[in-house]
Design a protein around this motif. Structure first.
Motif, PDB file in Angstrom:
ATOM      1  N   PRO A  48       0.793  -1.320  -0.111  1.00 60.53           N
ATOM      2  CA  PRO A  48       0.064   0.044  -0.002  1.00 60.53           C
ATOM      3  C   PRO A  48       0.848   1.121   0.127  1.00 60.53           C
ATOM      4  O   PRO A  48       0.422   2.435  -0.397  1.00 60.53           O
ATOM      5  CB  PRO A  48      -0.892  -0.103   1.294  1.00 60.53           C
ATOM      6  N   ASN A  49       2.140   1.381   0.415  1.00 61.14           N
ATOM      7  CA  ASN A  49       2.804   2.369   0.529  1.00 61.14           C
ATOM      8  C   ASN A  49       4.006   2.368  -0.732  1.00 61.14           C
ATOM      9  O   ASN A  49       4.789   3.171  -0.548  1.00 61.14           O
ATOM     10  CB  ASN A  49       3.569   2.566   1.916  1.00 61.14           C
ATOM     11  N   GLY A  50       3.890   1.509  -1.501  1.00 62.44           N
ATOM     12  CA  GLY A  50       4.659   1.730  -2.766  1.00 62.44           C
ATOM     13  C   GLY A  50       6.234   1.459  -1.980  1.00 62.44           C
ATOM     14  O   GLY A  50       6.657   0.528  -1.182  1.00 62.44           O
ATOM     15  N   PRO A  51       7.029   2.286  -2.518  1.00 69.73           N
ATOM     16  CA  PRO A  51       8.261   2.333  -1.958  1.00 69.73           C
ATOM     17  C   PRO A  51       8.788   3.093  -0.920  1.00 69.73           C
ATOM     18  O   PRO A  51      10.200   3.214  -0.293  1.00 69.73           O
ATOM     19  CB  PRO A  51       9.202   2.935  -3.139  1.00 69.73           C
ATOM     20  N   PHE A  52       7.749   3.633  -0.047  1.00 66.28           N
ATOM     21  CA  PHE A  52       8.261   4.370   0.950  1.00 66.28           C
ATOM     22  C   PHE A  52       8.148   3.885   2.413  1.00 66.28           C
ATOM     23  O   PHE A  52       7.288   3.046   2.611  1.00 66.28           O
ATOM     24  CB  PHE A  52       7.078   5.654   0.771  1.00 66.28           C
ATOM     25  N   ASP A  53       9.111   4.277   3.232  1.00 64.32           N
ATOM     26  CA  ASP A  53       8.987   4.085   4.474  1.00 64.32           C
ATOM     27  C   ASP A  53       8.065   4.978   5.335  1.00 64.32           C
ATOM     28  O   ASP A  53       8.382   6.254   4.675  1.00 64.32           O
ATOM     29  CB  ASP A  53      10.579   4.053   5.015  1.00 64.32           C
ATOM     30  N   VAL A  54       7.213   4.774   6.227  1.00 63.15           N
ATOM     31  CA  VAL A  54       6.281   5.893   6.608  1.00 63.15           C
ATOM     32  C   VAL A  54       6.406   5.702   8.273  1.00 63.15           C
ATOM     33  O   VAL A  54       6.593   4.716   8.797  1.00 63.15           O
ATOM     34  CB  VAL A  54       4.759   5.278   6.233  1.00 63.15           C
ATOM     35  N   LYS A  55       6.417   7.068   8.541  1.00 64.44           N
ATOM     36  CA  LYS A  55       6.300   7.305  10.101  1.00 64.44           C
ATOM     37  C   LYS A  55       5.235   8.375  10.426  1.00 64.44           C
ATOM     38  O   LYS A  55       5.039   9.180   9.511  1.00 64.44           O
ATOM     39  CB  LYS A  55       7.648   7.539  10.536  1.00 64.44           C
ATOM     40  N   LYS A  56       4.700   8.341  11.580  1.00 62.60           N
ATOM     41  CA  LYS A  56       3.765   9.355  12.219  1.00 62.60           C
ATOM     42  C   LYS A  56       4.455  10.770  12.264  1.00 62.60           C
ATOM     43  O   LYS A  56       5.490  10.746  12.797  1.00 62.60           O
ATOM     44  CB  LYS A  56       2.963   8.985  13.242  1.00 62.60           C
ATOM     45  N   THR A  57       3.722  11.969  11.985  1.00 68.09           N
ATOM     46  CA  THR A  57       4.211  13.067  12.535  1.00 68.09           C
ATOM     47  C   THR A  57       3.094  13.822  12.877  1.00 68.09           C
ATOM     48  O   THR A  57       1.943  13.357  12.846  1.00 68.09           O
ATOM     49  CB  THR A  57       4.577  13.859  10.768  1.00 68.09           C
ATOM     50  N   THR A  58       3.179  15.256  13.156  1.00 66.61           N
ATOM     51  CA  THR A  58       2.378  15.953  13.748  1.00 66.61           C
ATOM     52  C   THR A  58       1.483  17.037  12.707  1.00 66.61           C
ATOM     53  O   THR A  58       0.872  17.847  13.078  1.00 66.61           O
ATOM     54  CB  THR A  58       2.705  17.069  14.768  1.00 66.61           C
ATOM     55  N   ASN A  59       2.046  16.776  11.558  1.00 64.62           N
ATOM     56  CA  ASN A  59       1.713  17.885  10.519  1.00 64.62           C
ATOM     57  C   ASN A  59       0.253  17.437   9.913  1.00 64.62           C
ATOM     58  O   ASN A  59       0.441  16.068   9.328  1.00 64.62           O
ATOM     59  CB  ASN A  59       2.722  17.991   9.356  1.00 64.62           C
ATOM     60  N   VAL A 119       0.479   5.732  -5.334  1.00 60.22           N
ATOM     61  CA  VAL A 119       0.200   5.599  -3.920  1.00 60.22           C
ATOM     62  C   VAL A 119      -0.595   6.705  -3.321  1.00 60.22           C
ATOM     63  O   VAL A 119      -0.457   7.875  -3.607  1.00 60.22           O
ATOM     64  CB  VAL A 119       1.677   5.793  -3.219  1.00 60.22           C
ATOM     65  N   THR A 120      -1.417   6.288  -2.205  1.00 62.06           N
ATOM     66  CA  THR A 120      -2.268   7.301  -1.485  1.00 62.06           C
ATOM     67  C   THR A 120      -1.187   7.781  -0.361  1.00 62.06           C
ATOM     68  O   THR A 120      -1.016   6.906   0.395  1.00 62.06           O
ATOM     69  CB  THR A 120      -3.439   6.682  -0.885  1.00 62.06           C
ATOM     70  N   LEU A 121      -1.273   8.975  -0.197  1.00 59.85           N
ATOM     71  CA  LEU A 121      -0.333   9.627   0.583  1.00 59.85           C
ATOM     72  C   LEU A 121      -1.743  10.375   1.891  1.00 59.85           C
ATOM     73  O   LEU A 121      -2.370  10.909   1.429  1.00 59.85           O
ATOM     74  CB  LEU A 121       0.413  10.744   0.403  1.00 59.85           C
TER      75      LEU A 121
END
Length: 135
Positions: A48-59, A119-121
């Protein structure tokens, strides 16, 4: 952390016909470029995130980070709610805040076949795409 991989394969060229009497084949510069393009392959990644590593932010919006750990310039175009183009030199990174939503990404680098994917961001996430070349 996921890494975007430009896979470099080793090709063996065997028994090329149509050469001179002693069986030698001469290649020109275009032949070498064509071979190089086919052996340096870029893949968009899966899931679902393609090639991306995902982490949470406050933005509330999404943060997009392009990190270039290769020996060449990487070009990435993101088309979606926010259109963004990145040109990232070797050893550098670039980031941008983008609106959440569905994006089409196209990544290119000299001597590669490039790649494309969707990818859906989502908001409140940082998406990091690390480019490396594996030899």
């Amino acid at each position: 952390m996921k890494k975007f991989i430009c896979a470099v394969s080793i090709m063996a060229v065997a028994a090329i016909s149509g050469s001179n009497a002693i069986g030698k084949k001469f290649f020109n510069a275009n032949d070498v470029k064509d071979i190089a393009k086919t052996i340096i392959n870029m893949s968009f990644g899966s899931g679902p995130n393609g090639p991306f590593d995902v982490k949470k932010t406050t933005n509330k919006d999404a943060t997009l980070v392009i990190q270039n750990d290769t020996d060449r310039v990487i070009n990435v175009k993101a088309k979606g709610p926010t259109n963004k183009s990145f040109t990232v030199n070797s050893g550098k990174s670039s980031s941008a805040i983008v609106k959440p939503g569905r994006y089409n990404f196209v990544a290119t680098a000299q001597g590669t076949s490039g790649c494309e994917g969707d990818v859906t961001l989502e908001g409140y996430n940082e998406y990091t795409w690390i480019f490396v070349i594996r030899k």
